[in-house]
Write a protein that holds these residues in place. Structure first.
Motif, short mmCIF file in Angstrom:
data_model
loop_
_atom_site.label_atom_id
_atom_site.label_comp_id
_atom_site.label_asym_id
_atom_site.label_seq_id
_atom_site.Cartn_x
_atom_site.Cartn_y
_atom_site.Cartn_z
N LEU A 76 0.82 -1.21 0.00
CA LEU A 76 0.00 0.00 0.00
C LEU A 76 0.86 1.26 0.00
O LEU A 76 0.48 2.28 -0.58
N TYR A 77 2.02 1.19 0.62
CA TYR A 77 2.93 2.35 0.70
C TYR A 77 3.48 2.78 -0.66
O TYR A 77 3.38 3.95 -1.05
N TRP A 78 4.09 1.84 -1.39
CA TRP A 78 4.78 2.21 -2.62
C TRP A 78 3.93 3.03 -3.58
O TRP A 78 4.38 4.06 -4.09
N PRO A 79 2.68 2.64 -3.86
CA PRO A 79 1.88 3.39 -4.84
C PRO A 79 1.41 4.77 -4.38
O PRO A 79 0.73 5.46 -5.13
N GLN A 80 1.79 5.17 -3.18
CA GLN A 80 1.47 6.53 -2.73
C GLN A 80 2.59 7.50 -3.08
O GLN A 80 2.47 8.71 -2.83
N THR A 81 3.69 6.96 -3.63
CA THR A 81 4.92 7.74 -3.78
C THR A 81 5.47 7.73 -5.20
O THR A 81 5.10 6.90 -6.02
N ASP A 82 6.42 8.66 -5.43
CA ASP A 82 7.32 8.56 -6.57
C ASP A 82 8.65 8.10 -5.98
O ASP A 82 9.42 8.92 -5.47
N PRO A 83 8.92 6.81 -5.99
CA PRO A 83 10.10 6.29 -5.34
C PRO A 83 11.41 6.61 -6.06
O PRO A 83 12.48 6.22 -5.60
N THR A 84 11.33 7.34 -7.19
CA THR A 84 12.54 7.70 -7.94
C THR A 84 12.98 9.14 -7.67
O THR A 84 14.00 9.58 -8.20
N ASP A 85 12.24 9.87 -6.86
CA ASP A 85 12.51 11.30 -6.65
C ASP A 85 13.25 11.50 -5.32
O ASP A 85 12.68 11.31 -4.25
N ASP A 86 14.52 11.90 -5.41
CA ASP A 86 15.32 12.09 -4.20
C ASP A 86 15.27 13.53 -3.69
O ASP A 86 15.91 13.85 -2.70
N GLY A 87 14.49 14.38 -4.34
CA GLY A 87 14.44 15.78 -3.92
C GLY A 87 13.18 16.16 -3.17
O GLY A 87 12.95 17.33 -2.86
N GLY A 88 12.34 15.17 -2.89
CA GLY A 88 11.06 15.42 -2.24
C GLY A 88 9.99 14.61 -2.92
O GLY A 88 10.27 13.59 -3.55
N GLN A 89 8.76 15.06 -2.78
CA GLN A 89 7.65 14.37 -3.42
C GLN A 89 6.72 15.39 -4.04
O GLN A 89 6.20 16.28 -3.33
N PHE A 90 6.57 15.27 -5.36
CA PHE A 90 5.63 16.12 -6.09
C PHE A 90 6.02 17.58 -5.88
O PHE A 90 7.19 17.90 -6.01
N PHE A 91 5.11 18.48 -5.52
CA PHE A 91 5.54 19.88 -5.41
C PHE A 91 6.16 20.21 -4.05
O PHE A 91 6.61 21.33 -3.83
N ASP A 92 6.22 19.23 -3.15
CA ASP A 92 6.89 19.44 -1.86
C ASP A 92 8.35 19.07 -2.02
O ASP A 92 8.68 17.90 -2.23
N ARG A 93 9.21 20.06 -1.97
CA ARG A 93 10.63 19.84 -2.21
C ARG A 93 11.42 19.99 -0.92
O ARG A 93 11.08 20.78 -0.05
#
Length: 177
Positions: A76-93
């Motif tokens: 359930l966790y993985w599909p809530q995220t972009d697991p390839t983004d090391d700078g934050g998530q979506f517009f939250d940087r």
């Protein structure tokens, strides 16, 4: 005989958006927004959001592993995220919004590492999976205004999910066509 409850702690960007997917699932006893991973004791939201305390925004889940196994939490966790983004998530940087799985025991660590490896090998993403797998440390509960945000402010919550790009990403990368 009393049930043996366990803890799971996940960082997936803004904690407002990480509560609802886990909340109210069978076997989930509570989901609390908070902070983990930094060095400052008892950090505030204002301190953490500056990005220099080392903390992640996290959700800590108290669950019954017999009703909702840890593997299902990972699924359930993985599909809530972009697991390839090391700078934050979506517009939250910033580092406070990066993804991480904080394990509470060796079994959780092994399951988290295996699920990360499986995701990397799946070919779903053409970039490396950068989600960290870290030992759980002190957990600091976020201020009351951040708890169950989706229930307290449903309109703002829905707006945040759309404007952040989270829902569009989930739809384009995780939902089977």
């Amino acid at each position: 005989m009393e049930k043996q409850l366990e803890l799971a702690t996940f960082a997936g960007g803004c904690f407002w958006c990480m509560v609802k997917p886990f909340d109210e699932m069978p076997g989930i006893h509570k989901v609390i927004s908070g902070y983990m991973g930094g060095t400052l004791e008892n950090p505030t939201y204002e301190q953490v959001k500056k990005g220099d305390t080392g903390h992640y925004e996290v959700v800590q889940i108290t669950f019954d592993p017999e009703r909702f196994p840890y593997q299902e939490l990972l699924d359930l966790y993985w599909p809530q995220t972009d697991p390839t983004d090391d700078g934050g998530q979506f517009f939250d940087r910033g580092p406070q919004y990066r993804t991480a799985i904080f394990y509470h025991n060796d079994k959780q660590k092994a399951l988290a590492e295996a699920s990360k490896k499986q995701l990397q090998e799946s070919g779903k993403f053409n970039k490396p999976i950068v989600t960290r797998i870290l030992p759980a440390g002190p957990f600091y509960v976020a201020e009351e205004e951040h708890q169950a945000f989706y229930k307290k402010h449903p309109d703002k919550y829905a707006q945040e999910r759309v404007e952040s790009g989270r829902d569009a990403f989930i739809k384009s990368h995780w939902i089977q066509k």
